[in-house]
Design a protein around this motif. Sequence first.
Motif, mmCIF file in Angstrom:
data_model
loop_
_atom_site.group_PDB
_atom_site.id
_atom_site.type_symbol
_atom_site.label_atom_id
_atom_site.label_comp_id
_atom_site.label_asym_id
_atom_site.label_seq_id
_atom_site.Cartn_x
_atom_site.Cartn_y
_atom_site.Cartn_z
ATOM 1 N N ASP A 2 -8.413 -6.968 8.816
ATOM 2 C CA ASP A 2 -7.968 -6.489 7.516
ATOM 3 C C ASP A 2 -6.938 -7.432 6.924
ATOM 4 O O ASP A 2 -6.185 -8.092 7.654
ATOM 5 N N PRO A 26 3.378 -1.320 11.187
ATOM 6 C CA PRO A 26 2.310 -1.996 11.949
ATOM 7 C C PRO A 26 2.230 -3.483 11.589
ATOM 8 O O PRO A 26 2.733 -3.931 10.550
ATOM 9 N N TYR A 29 1.627 -5.340 7.941
ATOM 10 C CA TYR A 29 2.156 -4.480 6.883
ATOM 11 C C TYR A 29 3.552 -4.991 6.542
ATOM 12 O O TYR A 29 4.474 -4.899 7.352
ATOM 13 N N PRO A 92 -2.000 2.637 8.633
ATOM 14 C CA PRO A 92 -3.356 2.072 8.732
ATOM 15 C C PRO A 92 -4.463 3.098 8.520
ATOM 16 O O PRO A 92 -5.466 2.804 7.857
ATOM 17 N N ALA A 96 -7.098 2.827 5.416
ATOM 18 C CA ALA A 96 -8.476 2.485 5.787
ATOM 19 C C ALA A 96 -9.503 2.799 4.705
ATOM 20 O O ALA A 96 -10.340 1.935 4.379
#
Length: 217
Positions: A2, A26, A29, A92, A96
């Motif tokens: 991603d 995360p 990010y 996340p 998504a």
Amino acid sequence: MDPDVDVVLPCLDEAAALPGVLAALPARYRAIVVDNGSRDGSPEVAAAHGATVVSERRKGYGAAVHRGLEAATAEVVCFLDADGSLDPAALPALAAPVLAGTADLAAGRRIPVRGAWPWHARAGNALLAARLRRRGVAVHDIAPMRVARREALLDLGVGDRAFGYPLELLLRAGAAGWRIVELPVAYRPRTAGTRSKVSGSVRGTLRAARDMAAVLR
């Protein structure tokens, strides 16, 4: 893999919470802390923990959020309170469906733990969410944790710069036909030494309700 995602954190006197919040982000990010006039050294704490720090002199939640949106460079942007009440590890899963192109806006529906959500704030939120559903926006929370594509958010033209910002965003997104999904997120007691500008007092809740009522009108 991603792409990188920017995380906008509006901030007013959150020095006690920022280290834990930023450490919990995360991988990939990237934090953008928008200082809205802190007097407790929040900007310096944020910078020391790796965040990009920008300043917004105009007071107001919406002003800080919009400044962070303008400063973001990632295609997808998340919004997260900086007080430790929401777990960055939930981002996340929330991002998504937006990254996959199956949703235009993902919002965290707060599930309170250990009495984290005062009755007056919860009641006001429920009332506003019910009014949104009557207008065809199928949400149950005026969510402080949100994910969407940056350019689409800018194109919505949200004008409120106070506490009415998230409500206006949902109204405009619904009117534009956005695909909106809600996912449950744990809502925890905020970090010790911080205080909510909304739910921390009945006065704060009433001020937010006033701003949001103006949006509904």
